[in-house]
Design a protein around this motif. Structure first.
Motif, PDB file in Angstrom:
ATOM      1  N   VAL A 112      -5.950   3.518  -0.961  1.00 54.48           N
ATOM      2  CA  VAL A 112      -5.085   4.680  -1.115  1.00 54.48           C
ATOM      3  C   VAL A 112      -5.053   5.027  -2.590  1.00 54.48           C
ATOM      4  CG1 VAL A 112      -2.697   5.512  -1.033  1.00 54.48           C
ATOM      5  CG2 VAL A 112      -3.646   4.247   0.905  1.00 54.48           C
ATOM      6  N   LEU A 113      -5.260   6.299  -2.911  1.00 50.36           N
ATOM      7  CA  LEU A 113      -5.128   6.778  -4.281  1.00 50.36           C
ATOM      8  C   LEU A 113      -3.718   7.306  -4.466  1.00 50.36           C
ATOM      9  CD1 LEU A 113      -8.538   8.634  -4.644  1.00 50.36           C
ATOM     10  CD2 LEU A 113      -7.892   6.444  -5.628  1.00 50.36           C
ATOM     11  N   SER A 114      -3.057   6.849  -5.534  1.00 55.48           N
ATOM     12  CA  SER A 114      -1.657   7.217  -5.743  1.00 55.48           C
ATOM     13  C   SER A 114      -1.381   7.368  -7.228  1.00 55.48           C
ATOM     14  CB  SER A 114      -0.747   6.139  -5.154  1.00 55.48           C
ATOM     15  OG  SER A 114       0.609   6.381  -5.448  1.00 55.48           O
ATOM     16  N   ASP A 115      -0.290   8.093  -7.541  1.00 55.67           N
ATOM     17  CA  ASP A 115       0.134   8.190  -8.927  1.00 55.67           C
ATOM     18  C   ASP A 115       0.607   6.829  -9.410  1.00 55.67           C
ATOM     19  OD1 ASP A 115       3.293   8.043  -8.930  1.00 55.67           O
ATOM     20  OD2 ASP A 115       2.698   9.260  -7.219  1.00 55.67           O
ATOM     21  N   SER A 116       0.516   6.603 -10.722  1.00 55.42           N
ATOM     22  CA  SER A 116       0.787   5.280 -11.270  1.00 55.42           C
ATOM     23  C   SER A 116       2.224   4.841 -11.055  1.00 55.42           C
ATOM     24  CB  SER A 116       0.455   5.246 -12.767  1.00 55.42           C
ATOM     25  OG  SER A 116       1.195   6.214 -13.458  1.00 55.42           O
ATOM     26  N   THR A 117       3.174   5.763 -11.123  1.00 54.24           N
ATOM     27  CA  THR A 117       4.568   5.378 -10.915  1.00 54.24           C
ATOM     28  C   THR A 117       4.774   4.860  -9.511  1.00 54.24           C
ATOM     29  OG1 THR A 117       5.286   7.045 -12.499  1.00 54.24           O
ATOM     30  CG2 THR A 117       6.951   6.165 -11.025  1.00 54.24           C
ATOM     31  N   ALA A 118       4.332   5.622  -8.510  1.00 51.78           N
ATOM     32  CA  ALA A 118       4.477   5.183  -7.131  1.00 51.78           C
ATOM     33  C   ALA A 118       3.620   3.962  -6.852  1.00 51.78           C
ATOM     34  CB  ALA A 118       4.112   6.318  -6.183  1.00 51.78           C
ATOM     35  N   ALA A 119       2.375   3.950  -7.351  1.00 52.85           N
ATOM     36  CA  ALA A 119       1.474   2.829  -7.082  1.00 52.85           C
ATOM     37  C   ALA A 119       2.054   1.524  -7.600  1.00 52.85           C
ATOM     38  CB  ALA A 119       0.113   3.099  -7.710  1.00 52.85           C
ATOM     39  N   ASN A 120       2.559   1.534  -8.824  1.00 52.40           N
ATOM     40  CA  ASN A 120       3.157   0.323  -9.372  1.00 52.40           C
ATOM     41  C   ASN A 120       4.409  -0.073  -8.598  1.00 52.40           C
ATOM     42  OD1 ASN A 120       1.558  -0.604 -11.713  1.00 52.40           O
ATOM     43  ND2 ASN A 120       1.965   1.442 -12.489  1.00 52.40           N
ATOM     44  N   GLY A 121       5.168   0.941  -8.142  1.00 51.09           N
ATOM     45  CA  GLY A 121       6.344   0.646  -7.333  1.00 51.09           C
ATOM     46  C   GLY A 121       5.978  -0.061  -6.040  1.00 51.09           C
ATOM     47  N   TYR A 122       4.937   0.425  -5.359  1.00 50.52           N
ATOM     48  CA  TYR A 122       4.505  -0.213  -4.122  1.00 50.52           C
ATOM     49  C   TYR A 122       4.037  -1.649  -4.375  1.00 50.52           C
ATOM     50  CZ  TYR A 122       4.594   4.184  -1.485  1.00 50.52           C
ATOM     51  OH  TYR A 122       4.998   5.319  -0.845  1.00 50.52           O
TER      52      TYR A 122
END
Length: 264
Positions: free
Chosen positions: A192-202
């Motif tokens: 999954v490609l995601s923005d860094s804020t959301a990706a790090n949150g996950y």
């Protein structure tokens, strides 16, 4: 702005603007300004399917700016195709639409200081060892990308990871980034490609079930736009700086790119 086909799930991280203490912010004496948006760029600005109201990161940020500067806001909607020209012509005072700061646009409009910075990261399961970056994923022919149609991750997957074919069967579409991440966790997709804020949150709440691989893909700074020579630019820059300094922008990132994406 990000590609107009990319209506966002963009990777957004805090951009540090010049800080200005709230006590030093200009007082606009209750002036009413018009702010235009398209309301099709979640989670920056979009129509809440449950309430029919316009919500999002930029609406919260604009409300906070108005509070700090003593402004009143009249909101309007317009299509992206007409928006930059409308600001240039003075039909509206400000536009907020996830607009990328670009030199060609500076010929027509003035920009605020950047308030968001965008990067795209690759999110995979914690035990993934079949590929380690975009190139090796592209070569892994059985690999599937989970994405939301018409968003930045979708187009990044199509044009930077795969072959540019928007009908590529290796991309599986979901209604939200949260649904795509859930599909990743249960093995329905592999990336999954995601923005860094959301990706790090996950990743932070996954207890090792998720991780990030490869290098960030693409980077863009977002700003509000104004008519050339607008006297609003300086006050907006001061307000953005104060919001960076006191953690307000961090809180908005958490709310919209982590909590909202996760359905919290």
């Amino acid at each position: 702005m990000l590609s107009r086909r990319a209506l966002c799930a963009a990777v957004l991280v805090l951009f540090s603007a010049a800080a200005a203490p709230a006590a030093e912010l200009p007082d606009m004496e209750g002036r009413t300004i018009s702010v235009v948006s398209e309301n099709t760029y979640p989670p920056l600005q979009f129509i809440d399917p449950k309430t029919g109201e316009a919500i999002g990161w930029e609406y919260d940020a604009m409300a906070e700016i108005a509070k700090r500067l003593n402004l009143n806001i009249d909101y309007a909607t317009a299509s992206w195709d007409a928006m930059v020209q409308a600001i240039h012509d003075g039909q509206y005072d400000v536009a907020m639409n996830g607009i990328t700061i670009r030199d060609d646009r500076k010929e027509m409009v003035d920009f605020s200081a950047p308030y968001l910075h965008s990067e795209m990261l690759m999110l995979v399961r914690g035990d993934e060892d079949r590929f380690s970056d975009a190139e090796s994923f592209a070569a892994f022919e059985d690999g599937l990308i989970g994405s939301q149609a018409g968003t930045t991750p979708f187009y990044t997957g199509v044009y930077e990871v795969l072959d540019g074919n928007e009908q590529n069967p290796r991309i599986k579409l979901y209604e939200t980034i949260g649904a795509a991440v859930q599909a990743l966790r249960i093995g329905d997709v592999d990336l999954v490609l995601s923005d860094s804020t959301a990706a790090n949150g996950y990743v932070n709440v996954s207890d090792g079930a998720l991780k990030l691989i490869g290098s960030p893909m693409g980077a863009e700074d977002f700003g509000f736009i104004f008519q050339k020579g607008s006297d609003l630019v300086g006050p907006f820059d001061a307000a953005i700086g104060s919001m960076a300094a006191d953690g307000t922008l961090d809180a908005l990132n958490q709310k919209w790119f982590v909590d909202y994406a996760m359905g919290q």
